[in-house]
Design an enzyme around this catalytic site. Structure first.
Site, PDB file in Angstrom:
ATOM      1  N   TYR A  71       0.648  -1.437   0.052  1.00 29.60           N
ATOM      2  CA  TYR A  71       0.320   0.109  -0.327  1.00 29.60           C
ATOM      3  C   TYR A  71       1.417   1.303   0.085  1.00 29.60           C
ATOM      4  O   TYR A  71       0.380   1.891  -0.167  1.00 29.60           O
ATOM      5  CB  TYR A  71      -0.833   0.447   0.893  1.00 29.60           C
ATOM      6  CG  TYR A  71      -2.177   0.714   1.474  1.00 29.60           C
ATOM      7  CD1 TYR A  71      -3.157   1.154   0.025  1.00 29.60           C
ATOM      8  CD2 TYR A  71      -2.327   2.166   2.008  1.00 29.60           C
ATOM      9  CE1 TYR A  71      -3.981   2.066  -0.251  1.00 29.60           C
ATOM     10  CE2 TYR A  71      -2.848   2.949   1.567  1.00 29.60           C
ATOM     11  CZ  TYR A  71      -4.037   2.962   0.692  1.00 29.60           C
ATOM     12  OH  TYR A  71      -4.668   4.428   0.834  1.00 29.60           O
ATOM     13  N   THR A 124      -9.525  18.392 -25.065  1.00 32.35           N
ATOM     14  CA  THR A 124     -10.686  19.006 -24.597  1.00 32.35           C
ATOM     15  C   THR A 124     -10.546  18.293 -23.070  1.00 32.35           C
ATOM     16  O   THR A 124     -11.344  19.942 -22.132  1.00 32.35           O
ATOM     17  CB  THR A 124     -11.155  17.513 -25.373  1.00 32.35           C
ATOM     18  OG1 THR A 124     -10.177  16.695 -24.781  1.00 32.35           O
ATOM     19  CG2 THR A 124     -11.910  17.632 -26.694  1.00 32.35           C
ATOM     20  N   ARG A 381     -12.453  15.429 -34.619  1.00 31.78           N
ATOM     21  CA  ARG A 381     -11.929  16.423 -33.929  1.00 31.78           C
ATOM     22  C   ARG A 381     -12.691  17.336 -34.593  1.00 31.78           C
ATOM     23  O   ARG A 381     -11.077  18.098 -35.037  1.00 31.78           O
ATOM     24  CB  ARG A 381     -10.549  15.751 -34.229  1.00 31.78           C
ATOM     25  CG  ARG A 381      -9.937  15.058 -32.655  1.00 31.78           C
ATOM     26  CD  ARG A 381      -9.470  14.978 -32.008  1.00 31.78           C
ATOM     27  NE  ARG A 381     -10.728  15.009 -30.812  1.00 31.78           N
ATOM     28  CZ  ARG A 381     -10.458  14.579 -29.442  1.00 31.78           C
ATOM     29  NH1 ARG A 381      -9.621  14.167 -29.225  1.00 31.78           N
ATOM     30  NH2 ARG A 381     -11.876  14.024 -28.854  1.00 31.78           N
ATOM     31  N   PHE A 448     -18.617  15.066 -26.471  1.00 35.27           N
ATOM     32  CA  PHE A 448     -17.657  14.040 -27.705  1.00 35.27           C
ATOM     33  C   PHE A 448     -17.979  12.821 -27.517  1.00 35.27           C
ATOM     34  O   PHE A 448     -17.941  11.976 -28.327  1.00 35.27           O
ATOM     35  CB  PHE A 448     -16.676  14.472 -28.340  1.00 35.27           C
ATOM     36  CG  PHE A 448     -15.613  14.448 -27.873  1.00 35.27           C
ATOM     37  CD1 PHE A 448     -15.632  15.253 -26.701  1.00 35.27           C
ATOM     38  CD2 PHE A 448     -14.462  13.396 -27.478  1.00 35.27           C
ATOM     39  CE1 PHE A 448     -14.471  15.356 -25.772  1.00 35.27           C
ATOM     40  CE2 PHE A 448     -13.248  13.553 -26.317  1.00 35.27           C
ATOM     41  CZ  PHE A 448     -13.230  14.417 -25.881  1.00 35.27           C
TER      42      PHE A 448
HETATM   43  N1  F0G Z   1      -2.957  15.916 -22.804  1.00 35.50           N
HETATM   44  C1  F0G Z   1      -3.240  15.608 -24.169  1.00 35.50           C
HETATM   45  C2  F0G Z   1      -2.271  16.372 -25.235  1.00 35.50           C
HETATM   46  C3  F0G Z   1      -3.916  14.395 -24.897  1.00 35.50           C
HETATM   47  O1  F0G Z   1      -3.601  13.710 -26.500  1.00 35.50           O
HETATM   48  C4  F0G Z   1      -4.370  13.547 -23.308  1.00 35.50           C
HETATM   49  C5  F0G Z   1      -5.411  12.401 -24.271  1.00 35.50           C
HETATM   50  C6  F0G Z   1      -4.422  14.316 -22.151  1.00 35.50           C
HETATM   51  C7  F0G Z   1      -4.178  15.020 -21.969  1.00 35.50           C
HETATM   52  C8  F0G Z   1      -5.320  13.020 -21.145  1.00 35.50           C
HETATM   53  O2  F0G Z   1      -4.892  12.449 -20.739  1.00 35.50           O
HETATM   54  O3  F0G Z   1      -6.470  10.668 -21.548  1.00 35.50           O
HETATM   55  O4  F0G Z   1      -4.981   9.848 -19.824  1.00 35.50           O
HETATM   56  O5  F0G Z   1      -6.621  11.548 -19.281  1.00 35.50           O
HETATM   57  N2  F0G Z   1      -5.718  12.051 -25.087  1.00 35.50           N
HETATM   58  C9  F0G Z   1      -6.394  11.170 -25.263  1.00 35.50           C
HETATM   59  C10 F0G Z   1      -6.786  10.842 -27.409  1.00 35.50           C
HETATM   60  C11 F0G Z   1      -7.979  10.722 -24.778  1.00 35.50           C
HETATM   61  O6  F0G Z   1      -7.849  10.167 -27.946  1.00 35.50           O
HETATM   62  O7  F0G Z   1      -5.576  12.181 -27.713  1.00 35.50           O
HETATM   63  P1  F0G Z   1      -5.518  11.022 -20.237  1.00 35.50           P
END
Ligand code: F0G
Length: 456
Positions: A71, A124, A381, A448
């Site tokens: 843990y 996003t 996108r 999305f």
């Molecule tokens: N930042 C970027 C540039 C990303 O592409 C993603 C995730 C995240 C942050 C968030 O990370 O998914 O581990 O919580 N991108 C995925 C994609 C979901 O399909 O582009 P996460």
């Protein structure tokens, strides 16, 4: 050789679905014309995302058996901490279940109501966390990034004048940090140059504003620096990565991409006070600071993945696969974002379907039609991903309306990419027949993922 062959042997295989067009018609209707809502077993070649879809190496799987699931104080955490310090160079690491876990902690700790967070184009989940904590996102990427046809070696660069303008307008004390993504996902996987990173850091230092990287695809960024920035031609990927990170005060990381694992992430920083406050919050949302949402075995796989990710042959082949698909589509006249970036080929849905205005969701329908045509799964996108303006409730209308064909790491071969190209090209030939969609269900956050559509 222009497209180097796979620098690995295939030890385990995973069959995927072979479906008929009739079956796919039923499946996509059931999924509300949203490729996120398809079942994996309904999909052929799956280019939805490069996130968590990596094939791990035998070395990583062996590491999974070495999981120390204590843990507290797991030896795998100590290993991961050593590796992150060695390759990324930050003093402190807080593991999280994935990238957005790190974004949550960073935004919660640093942002106050009414702040502004500048970034080189939005992502996003990153923007959603910034807004949730009361900040407004401000786009400071160079203007060229919004033009899909403009060739630029470092299209992810920060426009320093835009950043300076924002500082003059709102004051440095309203900017808790600048977020620099290396590479920029929604611009097409475009890199940021070392020179730009250095300049951003210098400008921010003058105003005492911390710089936090979104390091999600930092190894891909390092490859482009080696390829395109003269001074780094003979430098190793590891050395380039280390220098890149020296221009940041910390980073968020989705390990599901450039750490070559299926789950996990982390937050890094050099500031001890920030680290201490992050360890208080990680306990609340993720777990003890020595596992933060990951099993011991997952941390071991990540430590080993980071070491493998800086291998030149691995990253050269990865980027070459993207370029191969991009070159095939370009030869056939299919409009894509130029130049091809590090993790995907992006179809330009505006140019592909010029007869559909943005409110008819051209990228959404293009992704659905590609699935129908070929069984290949891709991702919208564009206007759907961009969501609505929090103040006005209007759709954000991004200049880029794209479909992303995202290549998982070490999963597919060039032959698979031939099949993908064939599917896209045959759809391109009948593009005039494609009609738009209307949204019939719209979730309030990150719509999305689960929105549903019907044909017009
Ligand atoms: N930042 C970027 C540039 C990303 O592409 C993603 C995730 C995240 C942050 C968030 O990370 O998914 O581990 O919580 N991108 C995925 C994609 C979901 O399909 O582009 P996460």
């Amino acid at each position: 050789m222009r497209y180097p062959s796979e620098p690995y042997k295939i030890k385990v295989v995973e069959p995927f679905a072979v479906t008929t067009r009739e079956q796919r018609q039923t499946f996509i209707e059931e999924a509300g014309y949203n490729t996120f809502l398809l079942k994996s077993e309904q999909v052929g070649i799956d280019l939805l995302t490069d996130s968590g879809t990596t094939a791990m190496s035998d070395n990583q799987w062996a590491g999974m058996m070495m999981g120390d699931e204590a843990y507290s104080g797991s030896r795998n955490f100590l290993h991961l901490q050593d590796i992150v310090r060695k390759y990324y160079g930050f003093k402190y690491i807080v593991p999280t279940h994935q990238g957005r876990g790190a974004e949550n902690i960073l935004s919660t700790l640093m942002i106050e109501d009414g702040d502004y967070v500048p970034g080189n184009m939005y992502f996003t989940t990153t923007r959603a966390h910034q807004e949730r904590n009361g900040a407004s996102f401000v786009d400071i990427i160079i203007e060229e990034a919004h033009n899909s046809q403009f060739d630029h070696p470092f299209k992810g660069n920060v426009d320093l004048a835009k950043l300076q303008d924002l500082i003059n307008r709102v004051g440095a004390d309203k900017i808790p940090y600048v977020c620099v993504a290396v590479t920029v996902n929604l611009a097409g996987g475009q890199p940021v140059s070392m020179q730009n990173l250095r300049e951003v850091k210098a400008l921010c230092s003058r105003h005492k504003i911390p710089v936090m990287f979104d390091a999600t695809r930092c190894v891909e960024n390092a490859f482009f620096i080696k390829e395109r920035e003269e001074a780094y031609r003979d430098a190793s990927i590891a050395d380039i990565l280390h220098e890149m990170m020296s221009y940041a005060d910390g980073c968020t990381m989705s390990g599901k991409k450039d750490c070559l694992v299926n789950i996990g992430g982390f937050l890094c920083m050099n500031d001890h006070d920030l680290y201490q406050r992050a360890t208080e919050i990680v306990v609340l949302f993720e777990g003890m600071p020595s596992y933060g949402g990951m099993a011991g075995r997952d941390m071991e796989a990540m430590a080993r993945g980071i070491e493998e990710s800086v291998d030149y042959h691995y990253i050269q082949h990865r980027v070459a696969q993207c370029r191969y698909l991009g070159d095939k589509l370009t030869e056939a006249g299919v409009p894509i974002v130029r130049p091809v970036g590090g993790h995907a080929v992006f179809l330009d849905a505006r140019a592909f379907l010029p007869h559909l205005e943005q409110e008819k969701f051209p990228a959404q329908v293009l992704a659905a039609e590609l699935y129908l045509e070929s069984g290949v799964r891709s991702m919208e996108r564009g206007i759907v991903s961009a969501g609505r303006n929090k103040q006005t409730g209007e759709h954000h209308k991004p200049k880029l309306e794209l479909v992303r064909l995202t290549i998982p790491r070490r999963v597919y071969t060039y032959a698979h990419l031939d099949d993908v190209a064939e599917g896209v090209i045959s759809l391109f030939k009948r593009r005039d027949q494609i009609k738009g969609l209307k949204m019939v269900y719209e979730p309030r956050l990150l719509r999305f993922f689960t929105a549903r559509f019907e044909p017009l």
